[in-house]
Design an enzyme around this catalytic site. Structure first.
Site, PDB file in Angstrom:
ATOM      1  N   ASN A   9       0.207   1.802  -5.021  1.00 45.32           N
ATOM      2  CA  ASN A   9       0.049   0.386  -4.663  1.00 45.32           C
ATOM      3  C   ASN A   9      -1.346   0.228  -4.079  1.00 45.32           C
ATOM      4  O   ASN A   9      -1.600   0.625  -2.944  1.00 45.32           O
ATOM      5  CB  ASN A   9       1.135  -0.001  -3.638  1.00 45.32           C
ATOM      6  CG  ASN A   9       0.951  -1.421  -3.123  1.00 45.32           C
ATOM      7  OD1 ASN A   9       0.131  -2.183  -3.646  1.00 45.32           O
ATOM      8  ND2 ASN A   9       1.714  -1.779  -2.093  1.00 45.32           N
ATOM      9  N   TRP A  10      -2.218  -0.372  -4.856  1.00 43.28           N
ATOM     10  CA  TRP A  10      -3.623  -0.451  -4.443  1.00 43.28           C
ATOM     11  C   TRP A  10      -3.896  -1.586  -3.467  1.00 43.28           C
ATOM     12  O   TRP A  10      -5.021  -1.737  -2.990  1.00 43.28           O
ATOM     13  CB  TRP A  10      -4.527  -0.577  -5.686  1.00 43.28           C
ATOM     14  CG  TRP A  10      -4.711   0.716  -6.415  1.00 43.28           C
ATOM     15  CD1 TRP A  10      -4.182   1.938  -6.070  1.00 43.28           C
ATOM     16  CD2 TRP A  10      -5.499   0.944  -7.582  1.00 43.28           C
ATOM     17  NE1 TRP A  10      -4.582   2.895  -6.961  1.00 43.28           N
ATOM     18  CE2 TRP A  10      -5.391   2.313  -7.900  1.00 43.28           C
ATOM     19  CE3 TRP A  10      -6.276   0.131  -8.402  1.00 43.28           C
ATOM     20  CZ2 TRP A  10      -6.038   2.875  -9.004  1.00 43.28           C
ATOM     21  CZ3 TRP A  10      -6.926   0.681  -9.501  1.00 43.28           C
ATOM     22  CH2 TRP A  10      -6.800   2.045  -9.789  1.00 43.28           C
ATOM     23  N   LYS A  11      -2.894  -2.415  -3.248  1.00 41.46           N
ATOM     24  CA  LYS A  11      -3.056  -3.544  -2.301  1.00 41.46           C
ATOM     25  C   LYS A  11      -4.341  -4.325  -2.630  1.00 41.46           C
ATOM     26  O   LYS A  11      -4.654  -4.478  -3.815  1.00 41.46           O
ATOM     27  CB  LYS A  11      -3.009  -3.034  -0.855  1.00 41.46           C
ATOM     28  CG  LYS A  11      -1.738  -2.214  -0.585  1.00 41.46           C
ATOM     29  CD  LYS A  11      -1.510  -1.870   0.847  1.00 41.46           C
ATOM     30  CE  LYS A  11      -0.248  -1.023   0.976  1.00 41.46           C
ATOM     31  NZ  LYS A  11       0.129  -0.739   2.358  1.00 41.46           N
ATOM     32  N   HIS A  95       7.500  -6.441  -0.273  1.00 32.70           N
ATOM     33  CA  HIS A  95       6.700  -5.516   0.547  1.00 32.70           C
ATOM     34  C   HIS A  95       6.590  -6.103   1.963  1.00 32.70           C
ATOM     35  O   HIS A  95       6.465  -7.318   2.130  1.00 32.70           O
ATOM     36  CB  HIS A  95       5.314  -5.316  -0.066  1.00 32.70           C
ATOM     37  CG  HIS A  95       4.579  -4.166   0.541  1.00 32.70           C
ATOM     38  ND1 HIS A  95       3.991  -4.238   1.782  1.00 32.70           N
ATOM     39  CD2 HIS A  95       4.378  -2.899   0.103  1.00 32.70           C
ATOM     40  CE1 HIS A  95       3.451  -3.062   2.073  1.00 32.70           C
ATOM     41  NE2 HIS A  95       3.673  -2.226   1.079  1.00 32.70           N
ATOM     42  N   GLU A  97       4.234  -6.259   3.935  1.00 34.39           N
ATOM     43  CA  GLU A  97       3.029  -7.065   4.180  1.00 34.39           C
ATOM     44  C   GLU A  97       3.230  -8.491   3.673  1.00 34.39           C
ATOM     45  O   GLU A  97       2.719  -9.445   4.249  1.00 34.39           O
ATOM     46  CB  GLU A  97       1.812  -6.384   3.526  1.00 34.39           C
ATOM     47  CG  GLU A  97       1.399  -5.152   4.310  1.00 34.39           C
ATOM     48  CD  GLU A  97       0.767  -4.038   3.506  1.00 34.39           C
ATOM     49  OE1 GLU A  97       0.348  -4.267   2.354  1.00 34.39           O
ATOM     50  OE2 GLU A  97       0.706  -2.907   4.038  1.00 34.39           O
ATOM     51  N   GLU A 167      10.458   1.703   2.883  1.00 26.02           N
ATOM     52  CA  GLU A 167       9.142   1.806   3.525  1.00 26.02           C
ATOM     53  C   GLU A 167       9.270   1.371   4.986  1.00 26.02           C
ATOM     54  O   GLU A 167       9.137   0.172   5.287  1.00 26.02           O
ATOM     55  CB  GLU A 167       8.137   0.892   2.819  1.00 26.02           C
ATOM     56  CG  GLU A 167       7.799   1.300   1.409  1.00 26.02           C
ATOM     57  CD  GLU A 167       6.404   0.844   1.003  1.00 26.02           C
ATOM     58  OE1 GLU A 167       5.648   1.673   0.494  1.00 26.02           O
ATOM     59  OE2 GLU A 167       6.056  -0.334   1.219  1.00 26.02           O
ATOM     60  N   GLY A 173       0.464   2.883   6.667  1.00 27.31           N
ATOM     61  CA  GLY A 173      -0.937   2.836   7.093  1.00 27.31           C
ATOM     62  C   GLY A 173      -1.198   3.430   8.470  1.00 27.31           C
ATOM     63  O   GLY A 173      -2.268   3.232   9.041  1.00 27.31           O
ATOM     64  N   SER A 212       2.459   6.324   4.547  1.00 23.61           N
ATOM     65  CA  SER A 212       1.596   7.468   4.897  1.00 23.61           C
ATOM     66  C   SER A 212       1.915   8.721   4.085  1.00 23.61           C
ATOM     67  O   SER A 212       1.861   9.838   4.617  1.00 23.61           O
ATOM     68  CB  SER A 212       1.667   7.760   6.407  1.00 23.61           C
ATOM     69  OG  SER A 212       1.186   6.651   7.135  1.00 23.61           O
ATOM     70  N   GLY A 233       0.217   4.150  -0.794  1.00 28.53           N
ATOM     71  CA  GLY A 233      -0.838   3.172  -0.535  1.00 28.53           C
ATOM     72  C   GLY A 233      -2.200   3.839  -0.545  1.00 28.53           C
ATOM     73  O   GLY A 233      -2.748   4.154  -1.604  1.00 28.53           O
TER      74      GLY A 233
HETATM   75  P1  13P Z   1       0.211   3.836   2.958  1.00 29.75           P
HETATM   76  O1  13P Z   1       0.517   4.935   1.983  1.00 29.75           O
HETATM   77  O2  13P Z   1      -1.228   3.480   3.037  1.00 29.75           O
HETATM   78  O3  13P Z   1       0.849   4.082   4.288  1.00 29.75           O
HETATM   79  O4  13P Z   1       0.919   2.494   2.372  1.00 29.75           O
HETATM   80  C1  13P Z   1       2.246   2.552   1.985  1.00 29.75           C
HETATM   81  C2  13P Z   1       2.600   1.291   1.298  1.00 29.75           C
HETATM   82  O5  13P Z   1       2.642   0.244   1.897  1.00 29.75           O
HETATM   83  C3  13P Z   1       2.869   1.371  -0.140  1.00 29.75           C
HETATM   84  O6  13P Z   1       3.434   0.194  -0.618  1.00 29.75           O
END
Ligand code: 13P
Length: 256
Positions: A9-11, A95, A97, A167, A173, A212, A233
């Site tokens: 997931n590149w956000k 998600h 976020e 998650e 993160g 993470s 992520g």
């Molecule tokens: P990280 O791997 O950066 O913690 O992010 C996880 C995430 O939100 C994947 O959707």
């Protein structure tokens, strides 16, 4: 069918140059590697470019979001049929976020889930608790609530050919992943929860972990029986790390 699954997931990251370089590198390094489906979910604006860069490879395209509406006056939104048109296969919904920053509640997520189920696109339903909810011992209650909205509206059968990504928000993160035992406990809880309604559907449900994940903890996380893959992520933005994670998981394909 249940199979190991890694999604990057590149956000809100990437550029035209990054997409072409990264996907070419990934295709080159993963040539001949089997036993694990690999999905890249770039920002929407790069989906078409990413799809073209994946041509002739086994990589699959994911989207980070979708609208619940099919067409009409919804400025800024993207529909299920548009994603399908571009060649998307997996769609991340719910998600944390989006739940926290874009105020998407369980009902909105359920509508998106159902919009996807009307096509052959695969929803990746993200669920998970905050740090405060974890401290209060509410992890299972929160996960059950996020699933039940969909279960109660549409029954267990809608979870056929879908993915749930657990998650925990406190792990995203932060560099502080959940332990494999913690993850296994919740994944088993999720599978058992759906099995109460339909054990066959629960058996084939892919349950990923996200939060993470790195090349240093991926093998340990994937060692547990109810962890079918990872939603990655920041480590999915570093080619060497992402390749390493995929290799670690594909060599453990015997597990499922
Ligand atoms: P990280 O791997 O950066 O913690 O992010 C996880 C995430 O939100 C994947 O959707």
């Amino acid at each position: 069918m249940r199979h190991p699954l890694v999604i990057g997931n590149w956000k809100l990251n990437g550029s035209k140059k990054f997409i072409d370089t990264f996907i070419a590198g990934l295709c080159h390094n993963l040539y001949g590697i089997e036993g694990c489906k690999v999905v890249i979910a770039p920002p929407m604006v790069y989906l078409d470019q990413a799809k073209k860069a994946m041509y002739n490879s086994t990589l699959l395209l994911g989207a980070q979001n979708v609208d619940m509406h099919h067409l009409g006056a919804f400025t800024g939104e993207i529909s299920v049929s548009m994603l399908k048109d571009i060649g998307v296969k997996y769609v991340i919904i719910g998600h944390s976020e989006r739940r926290s920053l874009h105020l998407e509640d369980d009902q909105v997520v359920a509508k998106k889930f159902f919009a996807l189920k009307n096509t052959d696109l695969i929803p990746v339903l993200c669920i998970g608790e905050t740090a405060a909810e974890k401290m209060a011992g509410k992890t299972k209650t929160i996960c059950a609530r996020q699933i039940d909205v969909i279960l109660q509206l549409h029954g267990a059968n809608v979870f056929q050919n879908t993915v749930i990504a657990y998650e925990p928000i406190w792990a995203i993160g932060t560099g502080c992943a959940a332990t494999s035992e913690q993850i296994q406990t919740i994944h088993k809880f999720i599978r058992d929860h759906i099995a109460q309604k339909d054990s066959k559907v629960a058996d084939q449900l892919i349950i990923q972990y996200g939060g993470s994940v790195t090349k240093n903890n991926a093998a340990e996380i994937f060692s547990q029986p109810d962890i079918d893959g990872v939603l990655v992520g920041s480590s999915s933005l570093r080619l060497d790390s992402f390749i390493e994670i995929i290799k670690l998981i594909s060599t453990r394909k015997h597990k499922i």
